[in-house]
Write an enzyme that holds these catalytic residues in place. Structure first.
Site, PDB file in Angstrom:
ATOM      1  N   HIS B 425      46.566 -24.612  54.550  1.00  0.00           N
ATOM      2  CA  HIS B 425      47.503 -23.527  54.231  1.00  0.00           C
ATOM      3  C   HIS B 425      48.964 -23.944  54.395  1.00  0.00           C
ATOM      4  O   HIS B 425      49.698 -23.298  55.145  1.00  0.00           O
ATOM      5  CB  HIS B 425      47.276 -22.326  55.157  1.00  0.00           C
ATOM      6  CG  HIS B 425      45.920 -21.711  55.084  1.00  0.00           C
ATOM      7  ND1 HIS B 425      45.418 -20.896  56.077  1.00  0.00           N
ATOM      8  CD2 HIS B 425      44.953 -21.771  54.139  1.00  0.00           C
ATOM      9  CE1 HIS B 425      44.209 -20.482  55.747  1.00  0.00           C
ATOM     10  NE2 HIS B 425      43.889 -21.004  54.576  1.00  0.00           N
TER      11      HIS B 425
HETATM   12  C1  LIG Z   1      39.872 -25.992  51.057  1.00  0.00           C
HETATM   13  C2  LIG Z   1      40.824 -24.834  50.996  1.00  0.00           C
HETATM   14  C3  LIG Z   1      40.380 -23.554  51.284  1.00  0.00           C
HETATM   15  C4  LIG Z   1      41.270 -22.493  51.259  1.00  0.00           C
HETATM   16  N1  LIG Z   1      40.789 -21.239  51.485  1.00  0.00           N
HETATM   17  C5  LIG Z   1      41.627 -20.186  51.435  1.00  0.00           C
HETATM   18  C6  LIG Z   1      41.142 -18.875  51.620  1.00  0.00           C
HETATM   19  O1  LIG Z   1      39.951 -18.659  51.807  1.00  0.00           O
HETATM   20  N2  LIG Z   1      42.033 -17.860  51.582  1.00  0.00           N
HETATM   21  C7  LIG Z   1      43.375 -18.075  51.398  1.00  0.00           C
HETATM   22  O2  LIG Z   1      44.136 -17.111  51.439  1.00  0.00           O
HETATM   23  N3  LIG Z   1      43.849 -19.297  51.180  1.00  0.00           N
HETATM   24  C8  LIG Z   1      43.013 -20.356  51.172  1.00  0.00           C
HETATM   25  N4  LIG Z   1      43.487 -21.599  50.922  1.00  0.00           N
HETATM   26  C9  LIG Z   1      44.920 -21.759  50.648  1.00  0.00           C
HETATM   27  C10 LIG Z   1      45.349 -21.224  49.294  1.00  0.00           C
HETATM   28  O3  LIG Z   1      44.468 -21.658  48.288  1.00  0.00           O
HETATM   29  C11 LIG Z   1      46.763 -21.710  49.026  1.00  0.00           C
HETATM   30  O4  LIG Z   1      47.587 -21.297  50.098  1.00  0.00           O
HETATM   31  C12 LIG Z   1      47.347 -21.149  47.742  1.00  0.00           C
HETATM   32  O5  LIG Z   1      46.545 -21.426  46.626  1.00  0.00           O
HETATM   33  C13 LIG Z   1      48.736 -21.761  47.547  1.00  0.00           C
HETATM   34  O6  LIG Z   1      49.309 -21.219  46.395  1.00  0.00           O
HETATM   35  P1  LIG Z   1      50.554 -21.942  45.730  1.00  0.00           P
HETATM   36  O7  LIG Z   1      50.835 -21.257  44.459  1.00  0.00           O
HETATM   37  O8  LIG Z   1      51.627 -22.039  46.742  1.00  0.00           O
HETATM   38  O9  LIG Z   1      50.056 -23.432  45.466  1.00  0.00           O
HETATM   39  P2  LIG Z   1      48.777 -23.967  44.684  1.00  0.00           P
HETATM   40  O10 LIG Z   1      47.758 -22.908  44.503  1.00  0.00           O
HETATM   41  O11 LIG Z   1      48.365 -25.204  45.368  1.00  0.00           O
HETATM   42  O12 LIG Z   1      49.336 -24.316  43.233  1.00  0.00           O
HETATM   43  C14 LIG Z   1      50.348 -25.274  43.038  1.00  0.00           C
HETATM   44  C15 LIG Z   1      50.103 -25.955  41.713  1.00  0.00           C
HETATM   45  O13 LIG Z   1      51.270 -26.677  41.356  1.00  0.00           O
HETATM   46  C16 LIG Z   1      50.882 -27.908  40.778  1.00  0.00           C
HETATM   47  N5  LIG Z   1      51.993 -28.841  40.952  1.00  0.00           N
HETATM   48  C17 LIG Z   1      52.424 -29.421  42.111  1.00  0.00           C
HETATM   49  N6  LIG Z   1      53.482 -30.213  41.857  1.00  0.00           N
HETATM   50  C18 LIG Z   1      53.712 -30.152  40.515  1.00  0.00           C
HETATM   51  C19 LIG Z   1      54.676 -30.773  39.670  1.00  0.00           C
HETATM   52  N7  LIG Z   1      55.593 -31.592  40.147  1.00  0.00           N
HETATM   53  N8  LIG Z   1      54.613 -30.495  38.339  1.00  0.00           N
HETATM   54  C20 LIG Z   1      53.661 -29.641  37.840  1.00  0.00           C
HETATM   55  N9  LIG Z   1      52.728 -29.047  38.622  1.00  0.00           N
HETATM   56  C21 LIG Z   1      52.771 -29.285  39.942  1.00  0.00           C
HETATM   57  C22 LIG Z   1      49.656 -28.315  41.550  1.00  0.00           C
HETATM   58  O14 LIG Z   1      48.871 -29.239  40.818  1.00  0.00           O
HETATM   59  C23 LIG Z   1      48.966 -26.970  41.737  1.00  0.00           C
HETATM   60  O15 LIG Z   1      48.068 -26.708  40.700  1.00  0.00           O
HETATM   61  C24 LIG Z   1      42.627 -22.704  50.936  1.00  0.00           C
HETATM   62  C25 LIG Z   1      43.068 -23.972  50.616  1.00  0.00           C
HETATM   63  C26 LIG Z   1      42.194 -25.041  50.650  1.00  0.00           C
HETATM   64  C27 LIG Z   1      42.710 -26.397  50.340  1.00  0.00           C
END
Ligand SMILES: Cc1cc2nc3c(=O)[nH]c(=O)nc-3n(C[C@H](O)[C@H](O)[C@H](O)COP(=O)(O)OP(=O)(O)OC[C@H]3O[C@@H](n4cnc5c(N)ncnc54)[C@H](O)[C@@H]3O)c2cc1C
Ligand code: SF4
Lengths: 152, 491
Positions: B425
């Site tokens: 997270h």
């Molecule tokens: C194993 C695991 C289990 C989890 N379980 C839970 C759960 O049960 N409940 C919960 O609330 N949270 C959970 N989480 C955490 C949750 O999934 C994340 O906190 C959330 O998805 C983050 O959202 P975000 O939009 O910040 O980033 P992300 O969902 O990670 O999305 C970011 C995206 O940006 C892309 N990206 C990065 N850099 C670039 C770039 N330079 N150019 C283009 N694209 C780029 C990445 O490829 C990615 O697809 C879990 C995480 C993991 C790893």
């Protein structure tokens, strides 16, 4: 403190202490990996060895997907273990018997942070290379992927 | 070959933040392009094999760590981001903590402003309690243990529909049962005209005359550039900061990359006389909150079941040698729990020149003490539930068989890699706040230093949330998407 300082420091320490013992560049990575699997997860009766599940090929497949620096570190890790054992025990890791290898690795796990880093990294690599193979699952009674089978 | 795209607004990243942001922007009638560095996944091709799925779904094939390599940091890549492989738990940030954000971070009215967005995303991703008949033995053991100890515990909510309980969530759902960004928000954005482009990694935000003008990066056929009236960064709590830093965006108070939290967790296993079959069924459906409070500094650890598949469990279980193989051989009989920290340690993101994140983070003393308390709690629950031995993953593994031994764990001194920690997270890095000297963005995700750059992902949180963050990230994605749409429509 950053990734380079630490892992490269740890690898460097292994390499430096080994000067005159085993040339870093000539280490047989596959042999170190198989010896490490044998020490970290010694097969119980009926379980395959690392060689029998071609763990070295699995390791190569795994590192092929890693970022360049991490791939370099993963391979350097195996080399550092081989030369580090030579420097501290007088025998290369691959020449030590299983007990000797286990004692050496337990010493690293109990050691200072860069040593723990090496030992933990090695354990991760061994887990990936060994437990991915379906033949290792029988002893765990793990039934493997469900895709293609009916729902539980 | 160099490719050029024009649009109204470009969204970088397609996970929990990017999906709803893109959907709201497209619904507002704007021409939206979503750039995602990873591939578009077809759930039908998910093999449920760790060896195949780690490289496909995770950043750096799941080898990402903090810079000192002491904490594994798991993050997703590909269309849907980390929501493709996450464990679907849904919890709002507690009101008490939102009040602290309002008071101490200059965000008055945030709680009220966020509430409708929570409500909408909860409805769209169909949040519901995991039904009792889907609560697995691993989870029921947590309930039994916590109940026996008189500790606080309860059911968890999730966002699944059509789930068959295969238990392979962390390797992606081959049955497409996750109501995630890839299934809910991105198709909606596309329905409203957005273009979602996988395989496009952004390396820089371009600027001119004090405004963002678009982004540049590497695509499937070479370099690309996008010109847009607005830019939304949703590349995660590590990726977005890395882009801001690598772009050299205005940042007079050097706030970008600061305020990183990770929720690090350890794994405590218990061996039971009867089979637990921890890998089968919905992985997490019950929690113990005895040691978790949103704002109490002495209660900052969440206890929740955890399990994995052979590679994951093989690397998680403590120790090496014959005892390690014997423990693996009792795979069916192991229940496991993770104490996950509501961390006060503050890390920071640095960036390589091509916008790859470097995660600087070290646990402070208070967090290490809290982790020891959490391992104590997990051990006591497992013992109270009937475990014959509990495996503590300190660098010299401890095997615990009695409550007195477990209680003593609370005083064990821990250090880096002792025990090995994993974090799923990451949050913070481009934190919200009222004061530009102490934060990067305002309460609508607008970057303080540019009038048309927004952040819509886990980077925004000014402290650890103490609860799984995806629901709040979806809600902020929705809020920021609407705010950005309103600003761009008015231009
Ligand atoms: C194993 C695991 C289990 C989890 N379980 C839970 C759960 O049960 N409940 C919960 O609330 N949270 C959970 N989480 C955490 C949750 O999934 C994340 O906190 C959330 O998805 C983050 O959202 P975000 O939009 O910040 O980033 P992300 O969902 O990670 O999305 C970011 C995206 O940006 C892309 N990206 C990065 N850099 C670039 C770039 N330079 N150019 C283009 N694209 C780029 C990445 O490829 C990615 O697809 C879990 C995480 C993991 C790893
Ligand atoms: S447990 Fe449910 S959501 Fe998870 S992979 Fe299996 S079917 Fe999909």
């Amino acid at each position: 403190m950053n990734r380079r300082t630490f892992l490269f420091g740890a690898l460097g320490a292994g390499a430096l202490t080994a000067i005159g013992a085993v040339p870093f560049a000539l280490v047989d990575e596959d042999a170190v990996l198989l010896a490490a699997i044998d020490a970290i997860f010694p097969p119980l009766e009926g379980m395959p060895t690392g060689a029998e599940v071609d763990a070295a090929a699995a390791f190569r497949r795994y590192i092929a997907n890693l970022p360049t620096r991490t791939r370099f570190e993963a391979r350097g890790l195996l080399r550092a273990i081989e030369v580090g054992a030579a420097a501290t025990t007088g025998s290369r890791f691959t020449v030590l018997d299983r007990d000797g290898r286990t004692v050496f690795l337990e010493g690293l796990l109990d050691g200072v942070f860069p040593q723990r880093l090496l030992a933990n990294g090695l354990k991760q690599v061994c887990a990936v290379a060994y437990w991915q193979h379906p033949r290792t699952w029988t002893a765990l009674a793990y039934d493997g992927p469900l895709v293609g089978r009916s729902a539980p | 070959m160099s490719v050029h795209i024009d649009c109204d607004v470009v969204v970088v990243g397609s996970g929990a933040g990017g999906g709803p942001a893109a959907s709201e922007l497209a619904r507002a009638g704007l021409d939206v392009v979503v750039l995602e560095m990873g591939d578009k996944h077809d759930p039908k091709t998910f093999t449920q094999r760790e060896e195949d799925m780690f490289p496909r779904l995770f950043q750096d094939a799941a080898s990402r760590t903090t810079a000192d390599r002491s904490i594994q940091v798991l993050q997703g890549k590909g269309v849907g981001g980390s929501t493709v492989h996450n464990l679907n738990l849904c919890k709002r940030v507690d009101d008490e903590l939102l009040d602290v954000w309002e008071r101490e971070h200059g965000l008055p009215g945030l709680r009220m402003a966020l509430a409708p967005h929570y409500a909408v995303v909860e409805q769209r991703i169909e949040v519901s309690e995991v039904p009792w008949d889907r609560v697995t033995r691993n989870n029921r053991l947590l309930r039994v243990g916590a109940e026996a100890l008189g500790w606080k515990h309860g059911p968890l909510k999730h966002n699944r529909k059509g789930c068959i309980g295969s238990g392979f969530c962390e390797l992606g759902c081959a049955y497409d049962a996750k109501m995630n960004s890839a299934r809910v928000f991105l198709p909606d954005a596309e329905l409203h005209g957005a273009r979602v482009l996988p395989g496009h990694r952004v390396t820089r935000v371009t600027t001119a005359l004090g405004r963002a003008t678009g982004v540049v990066g590497e695509g499937p056929t070479g370099e690309f550039s996008v010109r847009a009236r607005g830019v939304v960064l949703s590349a995660s709590a590590t990726g977005s900061s890395a882009i801001v830093l690598a772009s050299g965006l205005p940042d007079p108070w050097r706030q970008a990359g600061r305020g990183l939290h990770l929720h690090p967790g350890a794994t405590v296993g218990g061996v039971f006389p009867d089979p637990v079959d921890g890998w089968k069924g919905i992985p997490q459906s019950w929690e113990c909150t005895e040691f978790l409070h949103p704002t109490d500094p002495d209660r900052r650890v969440w206890l929740v079941p955890v399990f994995g598949h052979p590679v994951g469990v093989g690397s998680m279980l403590p120790g090496i040698g014959a005892s390690a193989t014997k423990r693996m051989a009792s795979f069916r009989h192991i229940a496991a729990m993770t104490p996950m920290l509501h961390d006060t340690s503050v890390g920071r993101i640095e960036a390589t020149r091509d916008a790859r994140p470097i995660i600087q983070y070290q646990s402070n003393e208070a967090d290490l003490r809290m982790m020891a308390k959490g391992m104590m709690g997990a051990a006591r629950i497992l013992l109270a539930a009937g475990a014959t031995e509990v495996l503590i993953p300190t660098s010299r593994p401890r095997i615990i068989t009695a409550h007195d031994q477990a209680k003593a764990l609370a005083n064990v001194a821990l250090g880096p890699l002792d025990p090995p920690l994993a974090a799923v997270h990451p949050m913070g890095g481009l934190c919200m706040g009222g004061d530009p000297k102490r934060s990067s963005c305002d309460a609508t995700g607008l970057y303080h230093q540019l009038p048309n750059l927004w952040v819509a992902d886990g980077s925004l949180f000014p402290t650890s949330t103490g609860v799984p963050p995806q629901l709040s990230i979806y809600a902020f994605g929705h809020l920021v998407g609407q705010a950005a749409a309103a600003a761009l429509e008015n231009k």
